[in-house]
Design a protein around this motif. Structure first.
Motif, PDB file in Angstrom:
ATOM      1  N   HIS A  60      -1.703  13.001 -20.930  1.00  0.00           N
ATOM      2  CA  HIS A  60      -2.683  13.402 -21.939  1.00  0.00           C
ATOM      3  C   HIS A  60      -3.466  12.203 -22.456  1.00  0.00           C
ATOM      4  CE1 HIS A  60      -4.298  16.331 -24.762  1.00  0.00           C
ATOM      5  NE2 HIS A  60      -4.297  15.352 -25.637  1.00  0.00           N
ATOM      6  N   HIS A  63      -5.792  10.776 -19.662  1.00  0.00           N
ATOM      7  CA  HIS A  63      -6.887  11.685 -19.330  1.00  0.00           C
ATOM      8  C   HIS A  63      -7.903  11.774 -20.460  1.00  0.00           C
ATOM      9  CE1 HIS A  63      -8.775  15.706 -18.718  1.00  0.00           C
ATOM     10  NE2 HIS A  63      -8.847  15.243 -17.490  1.00  0.00           N
ATOM     11  N   ASN A  64      -7.433  11.834 -21.702  1.00  0.00           N
ATOM     12  CA  ASN A  64      -8.314  12.042 -22.858  1.00  0.00           C
ATOM     13  C   ASN A  64      -8.667  10.762 -23.595  1.00  0.00           C
ATOM     14  OD1 ASN A  64      -8.511  14.996 -22.791  1.00  0.00           O
ATOM     15  ND2 ASN A  64      -6.303  14.868 -23.080  1.00  0.00           N
ATOM     16  N   SER A  91       3.630  21.491 -24.087  1.00  0.00           N
ATOM     17  CA  SER A  91       2.254  21.762 -24.514  1.00  0.00           C
ATOM     18  C   SER A  91       1.873  20.753 -25.602  1.00  0.00           C
ATOM     19  CB  SER A  91       2.101  23.197 -25.023  1.00  0.00           C
ATOM     20  OG  SER A  91       3.003  23.454 -26.065  1.00  0.00           O
ATOM     21  N   TYR A  92       0.602  20.364 -25.540  1.00  0.00           N
ATOM     22  CA  TYR A  92       0.090  19.366 -26.486  1.00  0.00           C
ATOM     23  C   TYR A  92      -1.404  19.604 -26.646  1.00  0.00           C
ATOM     24  CZ  TYR A  92      -0.662  14.685 -28.537  1.00  0.00           C
ATOM     25  OH  TYR A  92      -0.980  13.637 -29.370  1.00  0.00           O
ATOM     26  N   ASN A  93      -1.820  19.894 -27.856  1.00  0.00           N
ATOM     27  CA  ASN A  93      -3.239  20.129 -28.147  1.00  0.00           C
ATOM     28  C   ASN A  93      -3.871  21.101 -27.146  1.00  0.00           C
ATOM     29  OD1 ASN A  93      -3.005  18.366 -30.272  1.00  0.00           O
ATOM     30  ND2 ASN A  93      -4.031  16.677 -29.241  1.00  0.00           N
ATOM     31  N   ASP A  94      -3.283  22.252 -26.969  1.00  0.00           N
ATOM     32  CA  ASP A  94      -3.793  23.315 -26.101  1.00  0.00           C
ATOM     33  C   ASP A  94      -3.769  22.971 -24.607  1.00  0.00           C
ATOM     34  OD1 ASP A  94      -4.254  24.969 -28.320  1.00  0.00           O
ATOM     35  OD2 ASP A  94      -6.227  24.069 -28.634  1.00  0.00           O
ATOM     36  N   GLN A  95      -3.090  21.914 -24.218  1.00  0.00           N
ATOM     37  CA  GLN A  95      -2.910  21.570 -22.816  1.00  0.00           C
ATOM     38  C   GLN A  95      -1.475  21.889 -22.432  1.00  0.00           C
ATOM     39  OE1 GLN A  95      -6.266  20.905 -21.388  1.00  0.00           O
ATOM     40  NE2 GLN A  95      -4.786  19.879 -20.114  1.00  0.00           N
ATOM     41  N   TYR A  97       1.565  21.136 -19.657  1.00  0.00           N
ATOM     42  CA  TYR A  97       2.027  20.224 -18.624  1.00  0.00           C
ATOM     43  C   TYR A  97       3.359  20.742 -18.080  1.00  0.00           C
ATOM     44  CZ  TYR A  97      -1.490  17.323 -20.816  1.00  0.00           C
ATOM     45  OH  TYR A  97      -2.665  16.863 -21.321  1.00  0.00           O
ATOM     46  N   GLN A 114      -0.171  18.226 -14.337  1.00  0.00           N
ATOM     47  CA  GLN A 114      -0.983  19.311 -14.863  1.00  0.00           C
ATOM     48  C   GLN A 114      -0.805  20.602 -14.077  1.00  0.00           C
ATOM     49  OE1 GLN A 114      -4.619  16.880 -14.846  1.00  0.00           O
ATOM     50  NE2 GLN A 114      -4.743  17.256 -17.048  1.00  0.00           N
TER      51      GLN A 114
END
Length: 153
Positions: A60, A63-64, A91-95, A97, A114
């Motif tokens: 995360h 990538h971000n 899950s982390y901030n609507d992502q 994994y 992902q």
């Protein structure tokens, strides 16, 4: 993208007192704390969940390009432990994994991706963490205590 984390269980036992008051509240959700308190090997579950969160966070943040690390915001779910392996989601901030972990006698390591397909293509090497030598061009690196974990995708 791939993330990896490893915990040397002997080093973690020396360095961390996760049983002290308030420690788990900083790292784990209420549900995760319940899993830990209900498990027959709570030490193992603490470090399993921790490596899952760390591996997902590495993806995360790369990538971000964000460097906020708030472990409670990384939520582990769908954890399935079978013998010395585990799979689950973070899950982390609507992502979302996907994770795959190995629970060895001396260490726990987790990889995160992902997609589930990415997990199947990763080659992992666990080496002694002696001089920081990293053979080849690993996709992700983690070290703790006596161990160096390298992921090649």
């Amino acid at each position: 993208m791939i993330g990896i984390d490893i915990v040397d269980l002997a080093q973690a036992e020396k360095d961390s007192n996760w049983k002290r008051s308030g420690y788990l509240n900083k790292l784990f959700t209420t549900e995760e704390q319940f899993m830990i308190s209900s498990d027959i090997q709570p030490d193992i579950l603490v470090w399993l969940l921790w490596t899952m969160k760390e591996a997902a966070y590495k993806i995360h943040s790369n990538h971000n390009k964000l460097r906020e690390f708030a472990p409670v915001k990384l939520v582990c779910s769908n954890l399935i432990i079978y013998d010395d392996t585990a799979t689950g989601n973070v899950s982390y901030n609507d992502q979302l994994y996907f994770t795959k972990s190995i629970i060895a006698g001396d260490y726990i390591h987790s990889i995160s991706a992902q997609t589930k397909q990415e997990l199947e293509t990763v080659h992992i090497e666990i080496l002694p963490n002696s001089n920081g030598n990293r053979p080849g061009n690993p996709t992700s690196v983690s070290h703790h205590g006596r161990f160096l974990a390298l992921a090649y995708a």
